[in-house]
Design a protein around this motif. Structure first.
Motif, PDB file in Angstrom:
ATOM      1  N   THR B 259       0.928  -1.122   0.154  1.00  0.00           N
ATOM      2  CA  THR B 259       0.057   0.066   0.038  1.00  0.00           C
ATOM      3  C   THR B 259       0.863   1.187  -0.139  1.00  0.00           C
ATOM      4  OG1 THR B 259      -0.016   0.232   2.375  1.00  0.00           O
ATOM      5  CG2 THR B 259      -1.658  -1.138   1.302  1.00  0.00           C
ATOM      6  N   ALA B 260       0.319   2.255  -0.451  1.00  0.00           N
ATOM      7  CA  ALA B 260       0.950   3.532  -0.355  1.00  0.00           C
ATOM      8  C   ALA B 260       1.442   4.196   1.120  1.00  0.00           C
ATOM      9  CB  ALA B 260       0.253   4.806  -0.929  1.00  0.00           C
ATOM     10  N   GLU B 261       0.309   3.802   2.091  1.00  0.00           N
ATOM     11  CA  GLU B 261       0.943   3.962   3.503  1.00  0.00           C
ATOM     12  C   GLU B 261       1.904   3.263   3.768  1.00  0.00           C
ATOM     13  OE1 GLU B 261      -2.380   2.761   5.893  1.00  0.00           O
ATOM     14  OE2 GLU B 261      -1.837   3.902   7.475  1.00  0.00           O
ATOM     15  N   TYR B 262       2.044   2.202   3.610  1.00  0.00           N
ATOM     16  CA  TYR B 262       3.331   1.243   3.976  1.00  0.00           C
ATOM     17  C   TYR B 262       4.482   1.738   3.459  1.00  0.00           C
ATOM     18  CZ  TYR B 262       6.269  -2.769   5.155  1.00  0.00           C
ATOM     19  OH  TYR B 262       7.179  -3.601   5.427  1.00  0.00           O
ATOM     20  N   ARG B 263       4.323   1.982   2.213  1.00  0.00           N
ATOM     21  CA  ARG B 263       5.507   2.431   1.276  1.00  0.00           C
ATOM     22  C   ARG B 263       6.058   3.644   1.792  1.00  0.00           C
ATOM     23  NH1 ARG B 263       3.084  -0.051  -3.729  1.00  0.00           N
ATOM     24  NH2 ARG B 263       4.613  -1.479  -4.215  1.00  0.00           N
ATOM     25  N   LEU B 264       5.268   4.597   2.364  1.00  0.00           N
ATOM     26  CA  LEU B 264       5.662   5.795   2.825  1.00  0.00           C
ATOM     27  C   LEU B 264       6.460   5.482   4.251  1.00  0.00           C
ATOM     28  CD1 LEU B 264       2.347   8.406   2.779  1.00  0.00           C
ATOM     29  CD2 LEU B 264       4.817   8.783   1.636  1.00  0.00           C
ATOM     30  N   GLU B 265       6.046   4.586   5.054  1.00  0.00           N
ATOM     31  CA  GLU B 265       6.982   4.529   6.304  1.00  0.00           C
ATOM     32  C   GLU B 265       8.259   3.589   5.821  1.00  0.00           C
ATOM     33  OE1 GLU B 265       5.924   5.409   9.269  1.00  0.00           O
ATOM     34  OE2 GLU B 265       4.226   6.554   8.298  1.00  0.00           O
ATOM     35  N   LEU B 266       8.043   2.762   4.832  1.00  0.00           N
ATOM     36  CA  LEU B 266       9.298   1.755   4.600  1.00  0.00           C
ATOM     37  C   LEU B 266      10.541   2.629   3.820  1.00  0.00           C
ATOM     38  CD1 LEU B 266      10.276  -1.112   4.262  1.00  0.00           C
ATOM     39  CD2 LEU B 266       9.123  -1.411   1.817  1.00  0.00           C
ATOM     40  N   ALA B 267       9.921   3.483   2.890  1.00  0.00           N
ATOM     41  CA  ALA B 267      11.076   3.947   2.169  1.00  0.00           C
ATOM     42  C   ALA B 267      12.168   4.793   2.900  1.00  0.00           C
ATOM     43  CB  ALA B 267      10.538   4.982   1.158  1.00  0.00           C
ATOM     44  N   PRO B 268      11.798   5.483   4.088  1.00  0.00           N
ATOM     45  CA  PRO B 268      12.956   6.218   4.908  1.00  0.00           C
ATOM     46  C   PRO B 268      13.716   5.206   5.533  1.00  0.00           C
ATOM     47  CG  PRO B 268      10.816   7.029   5.400  1.00  0.00           C
ATOM     48  CD  PRO B 268      10.292   6.156   4.274  1.00  0.00           C
ATOM     49  N   VAL B 269      13.111   4.082   6.014  1.00  0.00           N
ATOM     50  CA  VAL B 269      13.856   3.140   6.822  1.00  0.00           C
ATOM     51  C   VAL B 269      14.868   2.475   6.037  1.00  0.00           C
ATOM     52  CG1 VAL B 269      13.625   0.897   7.891  1.00  0.00           C
ATOM     53  CG2 VAL B 269      11.807   2.804   8.367  1.00  0.00           C
ATOM     54  N   LEU B 270      14.341   1.815   4.713  1.00  0.00           N
ATOM     55  CA  LEU B 270      15.406   1.251   3.828  1.00  0.00           C
ATOM     56  C   LEU B 270      16.404   2.333   3.474  1.00  0.00           C
ATOM     57  CD1 LEU B 270      12.831  -0.469   1.145  1.00  0.00           C
ATOM     58  CD2 LEU B 270      14.607  -1.601   2.804  1.00  0.00           C
ATOM     59  N   LEU B 271      16.240   3.797   3.385  1.00  0.00           N
ATOM     60  CA  LEU B 271      17.166   4.481   2.863  1.00  0.00           C
ATOM     61  C   LEU B 271      18.315   4.728   3.997  1.00  0.00           C
ATOM     62  CD1 LEU B 271      18.043   6.639   0.801  1.00  0.00           C
ATOM     63  CD2 LEU B 271      16.697   8.200   1.832  1.00  0.00           C
ATOM     64  N   SER B 272      17.707   4.637   5.283  1.00  0.00           N
ATOM     65  CA  SER B 272      18.674   5.112   6.253  1.00  0.00           C
ATOM     66  C   SER B 272      19.569   3.924   6.399  1.00  0.00           C
ATOM     67  CB  SER B 272      17.884   5.211   7.677  1.00  0.00           C
ATOM     68  OG  SER B 272      17.292   4.013   8.195  1.00  0.00           O
ATOM     69  N   ARG B 273      18.912   2.559   6.104  1.00  0.00           N
ATOM     70  CA  ARG B 273      19.829   1.498   6.126  1.00  0.00           C
ATOM     71  C   ARG B 273      20.928   1.205   4.965  1.00  0.00           C
ATOM     72  NH1 ARG B 273      15.207  -3.179   6.396  1.00  0.00           N
ATOM     73  NH2 ARG B 273      14.380  -2.850   8.536  1.00  0.00           N
ATOM     74  N   ALA B 274      20.462   1.962   3.872  1.00  0.00           N
ATOM     75  CA  ALA B 274      21.321   1.887   2.784  1.00  0.00           C
ATOM     76  C   ALA B 274      22.573   2.872   2.866  1.00  0.00           C
ATOM     77  CB  ALA B 274      20.604   2.296   1.397  1.00  0.00           C
ATOM     78  N   VAL B 275      22.234   4.042   3.593  1.00  0.00           N
ATOM     79  CA  VAL B 275      23.024   5.072   4.049  1.00  0.00           C
ATOM     80  C   VAL B 275      24.151   4.573   5.142  1.00  0.00           C
ATOM     81  CG1 VAL B 275      23.518   7.262   5.356  1.00  0.00           C
ATOM     82  CG2 VAL B 275      21.573   6.813   3.642  1.00  0.00           C
ATOM     83  N   VAL B 276      23.790   3.731   6.087  1.00  0.00           N
ATOM     84  CA  VAL B 276      24.598   3.180   7.358  1.00  0.00           C
ATOM     85  C   VAL B 276      25.442   2.267   6.698  1.00  0.00           C
ATOM     86  CG1 VAL B 276      24.631   1.669   9.105  1.00  0.00           C
ATOM     87  CG2 VAL B 276      23.000   3.609   9.080  1.00  0.00           C
TER      88      VAL B 276
END
Lengths: 158, 284
Positions: B259-276
């Motif tokens: 869902t769009a709602e889930y993706r809104l929460e997921l995207a920043p989490v995935l991005l912070s993992r990629a940055v780390v």
């Protein structure tokens, strides 16, 4: 033969020429030719039951245009198990381990596990699962298939 | 019924001429073409131009301090390349979760771009890395940034007769890619994120490039968040820093995968993992 292309390739050790439509899949062309060991499952590149070796690499024949295999070498599971020691060992191991139930996924599983071991794959259950991750089986729950591949990978040196 | 024909280009010159014809359709690895036809992508038929016989489109080589990856290089070849593993770790991450081993044997890097899906796994890390595409046509060659190729889901800015011939990627040793799918194999992503960083010796981000997949109509570079991260320390918790900014820039949809709602929460989490992960690679 309007709209058809003649493709010539080596199928299981024999030269074959087939007229194919440009949009025809390799799976469809080969099944028409009698290779019913290639199974037609999803026809969308998802299930792996149509897998074969194309120039030594395991590929899904349902999404490959038949017209594009001119001059290539193709092996399907049944013939490979007849002529190749590794494939034969895999087939026997599948039987010994009870890795075959309905059998629909088996030719694709043999091809994918053959490619895994040929690539130097070891008797590592996680790695075997990854190697077979594009092949679906709806019967066995995969445990016995992994058992069968593990047994051969542990004893076969390429 | 739509009529199709097939021709294999003998050399690059002939390929360019064939691709000028109005009904030409490029055929390369062959992992999506037949599926697109089934979905009705070319209702008027056309001529497949098989480009697999063109050696100019193969191989991974050094060129002017960058890696030139021919458009016909398969995902398997990328995974087997020590150059990719060492210099483009984010691309290596993406290739190792790309579809499944059988599909990796045929799927090409050029095809992953040409399909122009917002979820294309190889595209997202290459945008973050700052890679470029080399496009060939009868008129000559032009170079564009990877992100300039896309203009909508399945739509790109290629002109008639233009062919993606190579990806040109600068080294990006501290880069990483993270993917969330519904299963581990054959999964079109729910969302993906990639980051490429420059750090100083204390772990302060001096510059970065960030990209997200499956959260907008096109593979997305998120410029505003890039600016926000400059000056931040890689060892701090960056999720609160980038969360709101990411959410403001993406436009996810509901579909069969999420869902769009889930993706809104997921995207920043995935991005912070990629940055780390990219940060860790900088100090290794």
């Amino acid at each position: 033969m309007r709209g058809k292309t003649l493709v010539t390739f080596n199928l299981n050790g024999c030269e074959v020429s087939l007229p194919v439509k440009a949009e025809e899949s390799l799976l469809n062309a080969l099944r028409r030719h009698g290779c019913t060991d290639l199974k037609c499952g999803c026809e969308a590149g998802s299930c792996g039951s149509c897998a074969l070796l194309l120039d030594g690499l395991a590929v899904k024949s349902c999404i490959i245009p038949a017209a594009s295999v001119n001059g290539k070498q193709i092996w399907t599971a049944a013939a490979l198990c007849e002529y190749d020691t590794l494939a034969k060992s895999l087939a026997e191991s599948f039987i010994d381990c009870g890795a075959v139930q309905c059998g629909f996924c088996t030719p694709g599983m043999i091809i994918a596990s053959y490619a895994y071991i040929k690539d130097g794959g070891k008797a590592d259950r996680q790695a075997i699962r990854r190697a077979l991750s594009g092949n679906l089986c709806r019967c066995t729950g995969y445990k016995k298939i992994v058992d069968a591949v593990e047994k051969v990978a542990g004893s076969f040196f390429c | 019924m739509a009529d199709y024909s097939y021709i294999k280009a003998k050399n690059i010159k002939q390929a360019m001429e064939l691709l000028e014809q109005p009904n030409s359709i490029v055929s390369a690895g062959g992992s999506v073409l037949l599926l697109m036809i089934k979905e009705g992508a070319f209702p008027n038929g056309g001529q497949f131009v098989d480009i697999t016989g063109l050696p100019e489109l193969r191989g991974i080589t050094f060129e002017d301090g960058k890696l030139r990856i021919g458009a016909l290089v398969t995902v398997r070849e990328l995974l087997n390349s020590p150059l990719v593993a060492e210099y483009l770790p984010a691309l290596f991450d993406a290739c190792s979760v790309f579809a499944d081993p059988l599909t990796r044997n045929t799927a090409t890097i050029g095809g992953n771009f040409a399909v122009s899906s917002p979820s294309a796994d190889c595209v997202i890390p290459l945008i973050a890395i700052g890679a470029q595409l080399e496009l060939l046509s009868k008129a000559g060659k032009r170079i564009i940034a990877c992100e300039e190729l896309f203009c909508g889901p399945g739509q790109n800015t290629l002109k008639k007769g233009e062919l993606i011939s190579a990806v040109i990627a600068p080294f990006a040793l501290s880069s990483a890619f993270c993917k969330q799918g519904l299963r581990k194999a054959m999964a079109i992503s729910v969302a993906t994120a990639a980051a490429s960083l420059s750090l100083d010796c204390e772990g302060i981000i001096t510059s970065c490039r960030l990209a997200l997949g499956s959260v907008a109509p096109v593979p997305l570079r998120i410029y505003a968040t890039e600016k926000l991260l400059v000056g931040k320390n890689i060892n701090d918790d960056l999720l609160p820093v980038l969360r709101d900014s990411v959410k403001q820039q993406i436009k996810p949809i509901d579909d069969c995968r999420s869902t769009a709602e889930y993706r809104l929460e997921l995207a920043p989490v995935l991005l912070s993992r990629a940055v780390v992960l990219a940060g860790k690679r900088y100090f290794n």
